[in-house]
Motif scaffolding. Sequence first.
Motif, mmCIF file in Angstrom:
data_model
loop_
_atom_site.group_PDB
_atom_site.id
_atom_site.type_symbol
_atom_site.label_atom_id
_atom_site.label_comp_id
_atom_site.label_asym_id
_atom_site.label_seq_id
_atom_site.Cartn_x
_atom_site.Cartn_y
_atom_site.Cartn_z
ATOM 1 N N ARG A 31 8.879 16.981 24.101
ATOM 2 C CA ARG A 31 10.539 17.080 24.145
ATOM 3 C C ARG A 31 10.758 17.147 22.299
ATOM 4 O O ARG A 31 10.715 17.759 21.689
ATOM 5 N N VAL A 32 10.085 15.784 21.979
ATOM 6 C CA VAL A 32 10.664 14.565 20.991
ATOM 7 C C VAL A 32 9.511 16.039 19.766
ATOM 8 O O VAL A 32 10.192 15.782 18.778
ATOM 9 N N SER A 33 8.332 15.686 20.217
ATOM 10 C CA SER A 33 7.267 16.464 19.107
ATOM 11 C C SER A 33 7.620 17.408 18.910
ATOM 12 O O SER A 33 7.669 18.131 18.128
ATOM 13 N N ASN A 34 8.476 18.562 19.838
ATOM 14 C CA ASN A 34 9.000 19.797 19.296
ATOM 15 C C ASN A 34 10.027 19.603 18.644
ATOM 16 O O ASN A 34 9.973 20.553 18.113
ATOM 17 N N GLY A 35 10.948 18.305 18.557
ATOM 18 C CA GLY A 35 11.809 18.542 17.759
ATOM 19 C C GLY A 35 11.343 18.946 16.145
ATOM 20 O O GLY A 35 11.831 19.012 15.374
ATOM 21 N N ILE A 36 10.794 18.263 16.147
ATOM 22 C CA ILE A 36 9.861 17.992 14.111
ATOM 23 C C ILE A 36 10.053 19.742 14.237
ATOM 24 O O ILE A 36 10.179 19.974 12.452
ATOM 25 N N VAL A 37 9.416 20.205 14.893
ATOM 26 C CA VAL A 37 9.337 22.115 15.151
ATOM 27 C C VAL A 37 10.602 22.147 14.642
ATOM 28 O O VAL A 37 11.057 22.912 13.248
ATOM 29 N N ALA A 38 11.660 22.326 15.274
ATOM 30 C CA ALA A 38 12.879 22.564 14.994
ATOM 31 C C ALA A 38 13.444 22.596 14.120
ATOM 32 O O ALA A 38 14.400 22.864 13.079
ATOM 33 N N ALA A 39 13.759 20.392 13.746
ATOM 34 C CA ALA A 39 14.509 20.559 12.600
ATOM 35 C C ALA A 39 13.585 20.972 10.816
ATOM 36 O O ALA A 39 14.076 21.011 10.453
ATOM 37 N N TYR A 40 12.332 20.987 10.506
ATOM 38 C CA TYR A 40 11.793 21.801 9.798
ATOM 39 C C TYR A 40 12.014 23.170 9.923
ATOM 40 O O TYR A 40 12.560 22.957 8.441
ATOM 41 N N ARG A 41 12.093 23.486 10.681
ATOM 42 C CA ARG A 41 12.309 25.545 10.375
ATOM 43 C C ARG A 41 13.738 25.148 10.208
ATOM 44 O O ARG A 41 14.065 25.991 9.341
ATOM 45 N N LEU A 42 14.603 24.581 10.859
ATOM 46 C CA LEU A 42 16.309 24.629 9.948
ATOM 47 C C LEU A 42 16.158 24.108 8.661
ATOM 48 O O LEU A 42 17.654 24.693 7.939
ATOM 49 N N LEU A 43 15.913 23.154 8.080
ATOM 50 C CA LEU A 43 16.380 23.157 6.901
ATOM 51 C C LEU A 43 15.383 24.005 5.985
ATOM 52 O O LEU A 43 15.666 24.071 5.037
ATOM 53 N N TRP A 44 13.599 23.850 6.098
ATOM 54 C CA TRP A 44 13.256 24.866 5.935
ATOM 55 C C TRP A 44 14.106 25.950 5.550
ATOM 56 O O TRP A 44 14.136 26.905 4.621
ATOM 57 N N ARG A 103 2.832 18.906 15.218
ATOM 58 C CA ARG A 103 3.564 18.566 16.971
ATOM 59 C C ARG A 103 2.347 17.698 17.803
ATOM 60 O O ARG A 103 2.828 16.873 18.453
ATOM 61 N N VAL A 104 1.117 18.066 18.096
ATOM 62 C CA VAL A 104 0.274 17.818 18.901
ATOM 63 C C VAL A 104 0.439 16.183 18.556
ATOM 64 O O VAL A 104 0.158 14.947 19.521
ATOM 65 N N ASN A 105 0.090 15.497 17.340
ATOM 66 C CA ASN A 105 0.379 13.861 16.752
ATOM 67 C C ASN A 105 1.206 13.263 16.977
ATOM 68 O O ASN A 105 0.389 12.026 17.371
ATOM 69 N N ILE A 106 2.129 13.559 17.042
ATOM 70 C CA ILE A 106 3.580 12.766 17.721
ATOM 71 C C ILE A 106 3.204 12.469 18.946
ATOM 72 O O ILE A 106 3.544 11.869 19.685
ATOM 73 N N ALA A 107 2.907 14.380 19.566
ATOM 74 C CA ALA A 107 3.472 14.007 21.349
ATOM 75 C C ALA A 107 2.088 12.934 21.736
ATOM 76 O O ALA A 107 2.077 12.543 22.914
ATOM 77 N N GLY A 108 1.009 12.873 20.910
ATOM 78 C CA GLY A 108 -0.236 11.840 21.374
ATOM 79 C C GLY A 108 -0.221 10.575 20.833
ATOM 80 O O GLY A 108 0.281 9.427 21.999
ATOM 81 N N GLU A 109 0.751 9.787 20.211
ATOM 82 C CA GLU A 109 0.801 8.501 19.192
ATOM 83 C C GLU A 109 2.654 8.552 20.245
ATOM 84 O O GLU A 109 2.629 7.161 20.670
ATOM 85 N N LEU A 110 3.452 9.376 20.758
ATOM 86 C CA LEU A 110 4.582 8.827 21.328
ATOM 87 C C LEU A 110 4.015 8.538 23.296
ATOM 88 O O LEU A 110 4.075 7.567 23.800
ATOM 89 N N MET A 111 2.862 9.347 23.793
ATOM 90 C CA MET A 111 2.128 9.140 24.562
ATOM 91 C C MET A 111 1.280 7.793 25.025
ATOM 92 O O MET A 111 1.705 7.336 26.250
ATOM 93 N N ASP A 112 0.971 7.396 23.617
ATOM 94 C CA ASP A 112 0.182 6.400 24.067
ATOM 95 C C ASP A 112 1.297 4.832 23.860
ATOM 96 O O ASP A 112 0.766 3.918 24.902
ATOM 97 N N LEU A 113 2.272 5.272 23.478
ATOM 98 C CA LEU A 113 2.654 4.728 23.586
ATOM 99 C C LEU A 113 4.116 3.759 25.059
ATOM 100 O O LEU A 113 3.779 2.820 25.708
#
Length: 437
Positions: A220-233, A196-206
């Motif tokens: 919001r996009v970086s938080n999405g990996i948490v939601a997608a991961y937990r749903l799939l898990w 979550r932290v790394n993705i947020a930083g990478e997108l902020m860099d872009l």
Amino acid sequence: MSGSLNITSATADPALLDLPWQLPLDAWPNENIASLPKGISRHLVRFAHLSGRVVAIKETTSEMAKREYDMLRTLAHLEIPCVEPVAVITNRTDASEEPLNSVLVTRHLKFSLPYRALYSHALRPDTATRLVDALAVLLVRLHMIGFFWGDVSLSNTLFRRDAGAFAAYLVDAETGQLYSGGLSNGQRENDLEIARVNIAGELMDLEAGGRVADELDPIRVSNGIVAAYRLLWKELTGSESFSASERWRITQRVQRLNDLGFDIEELAIKTDSTGSSVRIQPKVVDAGHHQRRLLRLTGLDAEENQARRLLNDLDSYRAAYGSQGADEEMVAHEWLVRVFEPVVRAIPEELRGKLERAQVFHQLLDHRWYMAQNQSRDIPLAEAVTSYVQDVLRHRRDEATVIDPLTGAITLPIRTQLEDDTTSADPDDADDWTLKV
């Protein structure tokens, strides 16, 4: 070549000896270097030509190179999507016998791109979400085999187009650790927070570079990996209880897992003492349900969504020609000979490096559907192929894009309606050997 060079490799490729290992990687001559887009790395990484193919070469320490090489081989044996390790080169020295860094050599993943290469223009929120979803699937697969990544990020991942989505491949495994007893919830949550932290930083860099759409919210996009991961898990590992009269829910659960691209190898089913309720829980799941079916029926090796799309076309062919009762393997062979192979052969030779065959076929199906919608008629396959080649495929660059040598800017394929990163409009949608020199 100076010194006692050690080459440890899973395959004996003599061409490894032809590369200028006596030079620092940043001083290699242009004739050895392949210009391909690359992601951000804490180590120096360059692409080079080897035996008609392209390899990625990363300078690091001997210990880290050997460890990552072994880890990548292990992950590959466990059928995890990752880059293929080729060799570890140690004991490098220059002409003055001064030591040089060891290197890890991996094979370049054809038709793949780092996330930054996908967005030379504005990155749209839906595209970023699909990238994060692909990374979430990869992370779940890694956690299910007991692998703690430790450095989850878009930069450490390569993406290949997979029908209307993306498939994610692990690139950097130097921080990873495989636990035979599986991961604790704390370890999984740690990896998830790192992601979550790394993705947020990478997108902020872009975002700082003006390379994302105004409406994209990195948090919001970086938080999405948490939601997608937990749903799939939860879908893959969670238990479910229902009454004994609702046994159809067992089939429904299996179908949901299949739709996610996973096969169930074992399913635990328990009833209570009165027999009035049933509790089910998947015990072992594996990804690639549609990939394996397509490979078994046709011999075609494709990404999961591509395989699903090709199988849909195969099933439509079976229904259209009244072959529902025929042997599945025979119909698949007929479809391969009469539909898929003629399409592939119809692509001019000079255009065959643009996309993978399965992706070309997927895009062709999209193009045919658009034509039918616009013209309100059925479009013959031959007509659709001609139109797709002339109007779409011929006007895009090879998926293996190049970096401008003057500016370092990444040049992307020309976008068309069919290539656009939007949801498809289709409604159906060996032991190592060691050489010392």
